[in-house]
Scaffold this active site. Structure first.
Site, short mmCIF file in Angstrom:
data_model
loop_
_atom_site.label_atom_id
_atom_site.label_comp_id
_atom_site.label_asym_id
_atom_site.label_seq_id
_atom_site.Cartn_x
_atom_site.Cartn_y
_atom_site.Cartn_z
N LYS A 64 -1.06 -3.41 -4.91
CA LYS A 64 -2.12 -4.28 -5.48
C LYS A 64 -3.65 -3.35 -5.09
CE LYS A 64 -1.19 -6.98 -7.98
NZ LYS A 64 -0.99 -6.71 -9.22
N SER A 94 -4.16 -10.85 -3.41
CA SER A 94 -3.52 -10.18 -4.78
C SER A 94 -2.32 -10.04 -4.74
CB SER A 94 -4.21 -8.93 -5.26
OG SER A 94 -3.78 -8.62 -6.23
N HIS A 154 3.86 3.60 -4.28
CA HIS A 154 3.32 2.85 -3.16
C HIS A 154 3.86 3.61 -1.61
CE1 HIS A 154 1.42 0.45 -6.01
NE2 HIS A 154 2.42 -0.29 -6.32
#
Length: 296
Positions: free
Chosen positions: A49, A139, A109
């Site tokens: 995010k 988020s 990620h």
């Protein structure tokens, strides 16, 4: 891809080398760890995010010289496969990447210590994007609600505690941003900030151009800025993840592209939560030269 399907069971995270992961991702860890990078792979890395899809779309447009039609050829998760992705009924990231022609764009990620070693061995270029910890927390909370491969996030207060403790998928935000910040000193890493791109997208896209050793006319650059604005991307079916099955991501719960702003945390943190978070932040970021802006 159908937008329905049987409900994906929310299952607990699994730990890989001290870092929590979505169970489905962890179950395919052997394929991720042994991934064979190519010298011309471009890796786009963030904590979750933090602007991954945004920068992926920018990079795809740059390498297609601003040709918007070319970036509509396939959804973003096919154009820029997610290295460690795995979910019931969908091809894994490593499967998609094995079929992808060079030069490949790769999304991840992963914290720096878990990146497959072949990326370092091949001296691949890496674009890292960091976003301030408070906006990421908010988020991520909404993303946890809609992306059913995660455990149930509980209340906002419960999720914030887990996030601060690094007990969410991908672990500690602090470790992630600091690890990649240190690594940039000796590897080909362009380290960008979400807030800087929000503030002046043209300036930051020019940094990406320079890093990729590309030149584009000013009018093409302006077209890229417009096409990758939040308003445009939110309604772009090739970028907004609307073609992912609803049993994986339920955009009726919360849209994948929700607000895309800096400072939304102020709408969710209580005064007490903010004070506690600030203390935790100071402790975890002590000694780091990293500086973030929490609003513009």
């Amino acid at each position: 891809m159908e937008n329905e399907g049987t409900a994906t069971i929310r299952v607990p995270l699994k730990i890989i080398q001290g870092v929590p992961f979505i169970k489905y991702f962890a179950d395919h860890w052997a394929e991720v760890e042994s991934f064979q990078a190519r010298p011309d792979d471009l890796l786009i890395c963030t904590y979750a995010k933090a602007g991954t899809t945004w920068v992926s779309e920018i990079v795809d447009l740059i390498l297609n010289e601003g040709d918007i039609e070319k970036t509509k050829r396939e959804p973003i998760y096919i154009r820029v496969p997610f290295l460690e992705f795995a979910a019931p009924g969908l091809p894994t990231g490593t499967e998609l990447l094995a079929k992808a022609p060079s030069p490949r764009f790769v999304k991840t990620h992963l914290p720096v210590q878990l990146l497959p070693t072949t990326f370092w061995e091949n001296n691949c270029k890496i674009i890292y994007v960091a976003r301030n910890a408070k906006d990421v927390a908010v988020s991520y909370y909404f993303f946890y609600q809609m992306a059913k491969v995660h455990p149930d996030p509980g209340t906002w207060a419960e999720f914030l505690e887990k996030y601060m403790a690094g007990e969410v998928s991908y672990g500690s935000w602090y470790d992630h941003v600091k690890g990649w910040w240190e690594k940039r000193k000796d590897k080909r890493i362009l380290y960008l900030f979400f807030e800087d791109i929000k503030e002046d997208p043209k300036r930051e896209i020019q940094k990406i151009l320079q890093f990729l050793e590309k030149n584009l006319e000013d009018e093409v650059l302006d077209k890229i800025v417009h096409h990758t604005s939040f308003k445009e991307m939110k309604q772009n079916f090739a970028a907004n993840y609307s073609t992912i099955p609803r049993n994986i991501m339920d955009q009726k719960v919360s849209p994948f592209m929700r607000k895309g702003i800096a400072g939304d945390w102020k709408n969710h943190f209580t005064v007490a939560q903010n004070e506690r978070f600030e203390e935790d932040y100071e402790r975890n970021m002590a000694g780091s030269s990293l500086q973030f802006r929490t609003e513009l």
